[in-house]
Design a protein around this motif. Structure first.
Motif, mmCIF file in Angstrom:
data_model
loop_
_atom_site.group_PDB
_atom_site.id
_atom_site.type_symbol
_atom_site.label_atom_id
_atom_site.label_comp_id
_atom_site.label_asym_id
_atom_site.label_seq_id
_atom_site.Cartn_x
_atom_site.Cartn_y
_atom_site.Cartn_z
ATOM 1 N N VAL A 1 0.857 -1.196 0.000
ATOM 2 C CA VAL A 1 0.000 0.000 0.000
ATOM 3 C C VAL A 1 0.888 1.241 0.000
ATOM 4 C CG1 VAL A 1 -1.741 1.298 1.271
ATOM 5 C CG2 VAL A 1 -1.926 -1.197 1.115
ATOM 6 N N ALA A 2 1.936 1.224 0.820
ATOM 7 C CA ALA A 2 2.876 2.350 0.867
ATOM 8 C C ALA A 2 3.536 2.560 -0.491
ATOM 9 C CB ALA A 2 3.928 2.110 1.952
ATOM 10 N N GLN A 3 3.910 1.472 -1.161
ATOM 11 C CA GLN A 3 4.516 1.591 -2.491
ATOM 12 C C GLN A 3 3.557 2.249 -3.477
ATOM 13 O OE1 GLN A 3 5.527 -2.500 -3.324
ATOM 14 N NE2 GLN A 3 7.696 -2.136 -2.906
ATOM 15 N N VAL A 4 2.303 1.845 -3.429
ATOM 16 C CA VAL A 4 1.306 2.427 -4.335
ATOM 17 C C VAL A 4 1.148 3.921 -4.047
ATOM 18 C CG1 VAL A 4 -1.139 2.432 -4.969
ATOM 19 C CG2 VAL A 4 0.081 0.268 -4.743
ATOM 20 N N LEU A 5 1.082 4.291 -2.774
ATOM 21 C CA LEU A 5 0.980 5.715 -2.426
ATOM 22 C C LEU A 5 2.181 6.485 -2.956
ATOM 23 C CD1 LEU A 5 -0.410 5.593 1.213
ATOM 24 C CD2 LEU A 5 -1.493 6.696 -0.752
ATOM 25 N N ASP A 6 3.376 5.927 -2.804
ATOM 26 C CA ASP A 6 4.577 6.594 -3.322
ATOM 27 C C ASP A 6 4.529 6.730 -4.837
ATOM 28 O OD1 ASP A 6 6.158 7.437 -1.168
ATOM 29 O OD2 ASP A 6 7.052 5.453 -0.917
ATOM 30 N N LEU A 7 4.101 5.671 -5.519
ATOM 31 C CA LEU A 7 4.018 5.738 -6.983
ATOM 32 C C LEU A 7 3.002 6.789 -7.433
ATOM 33 C CD1 LEU A 7 4.216 1.949 -7.933
ATOM 34 C CD2 LEU A 7 5.928 3.721 -8.393
ATOM 35 N N LEU A 8 1.856 6.824 -6.765
ATOM 36 C CA LEU A 8 0.853 7.845 -7.103
ATOM 37 C C LEU A 8 1.390 9.246 -6.824
ATOM 38 C CD1 LEU A 8 -2.358 6.093 -5.769
ATOM 39 C CD2 LEU A 8 -1.772 6.547 -8.162
ATOM 40 N N ALA B 1 2.715 7.198 3.044
ATOM 41 C CA ALA B 1 3.488 5.991 2.731
ATOM 42 C C ALA B 1 4.568 5.771 3.792
ATOM 43 C CB ALA B 1 4.110 6.104 1.343
ATOM 44 N N ASP B 2 5.245 6.844 4.176
ATOM 45 C CA ASP B 2 6.268 6.733 5.226
ATOM 46 C C ASP B 2 5.662 6.259 6.540
ATOM 47 O OD1 ASP B 2 8.230 7.572 3.461
ATOM 48 O OD2 ASP B 2 8.216 9.654 4.180
ATOM 49 N N LEU B 3 4.475 6.755 6.856
ATOM 50 C CA LEU B 3 3.802 6.321 8.084
ATOM 51 C C LEU B 3 3.494 4.833 8.055
ATOM 52 C CD1 LEU B 3 1.267 9.192 8.794
ATOM 53 C CD2 LEU B 3 3.254 8.573 10.151
ATOM 54 N N LEU B 4 3.051 4.337 6.912
ATOM 55 C CA LEU B 4 2.724 2.926 6.802
ATOM 56 C C LEU B 4 3.952 2.038 6.965
ATOM 57 C CD1 LEU B 4 0.139 2.976 3.891
ATOM 58 C CD2 LEU B 4 -0.315 2.652 6.329
#
Length: 88
Positions: free
Chosen positions: A13-20, A59-62
């Motif tokens: 999920v964090a990776q997806v947030l970073d990509l977005l 993302a960092d929080l996750l």
């Protein structure tokens, strides 16, 4: 009938947030290449940047080992305040 529980990988999920966030940053950079667009839409371009910053921070929080420390370390006080406010 309810669906069975499916575990979610929070790291993904964090990776997806970073990509977005990266995609949004690239969109903002592309729009900023046109001076006329910048002149007409500065507030909206700043909002695009803010959205990307928030996505990266989430993302960092996750990925954080300690959420309390991670929220305290956030450089985005409005996001930190929203995360600390349990009423919303």
């Amino acid at each position: 009938m309810s669906q069975p529980f499916v575990p979610i990988d929070i790291g993904r999920v964090a990776q997806v947030l970073d990509l977005l966030g990266q995609e949004i940053e690239e969109l903002g950079q592309e729009l900023c290449r046109d001076p006329a667009t910048v002149a007409r839409h500065m507030t909206q371009l700043q909002a695009i940047d803010r959205i990307a910053q928030h996505q990266h921070a989430l993302a960092d929080l996750l990925r954080a080992e300690c959420l309390t420390s991670a929220v305290q370390a956030l450089g985005l006080e409005d996001l930190a305040a929203r995360l600390r406010d349990h009423r919303n």
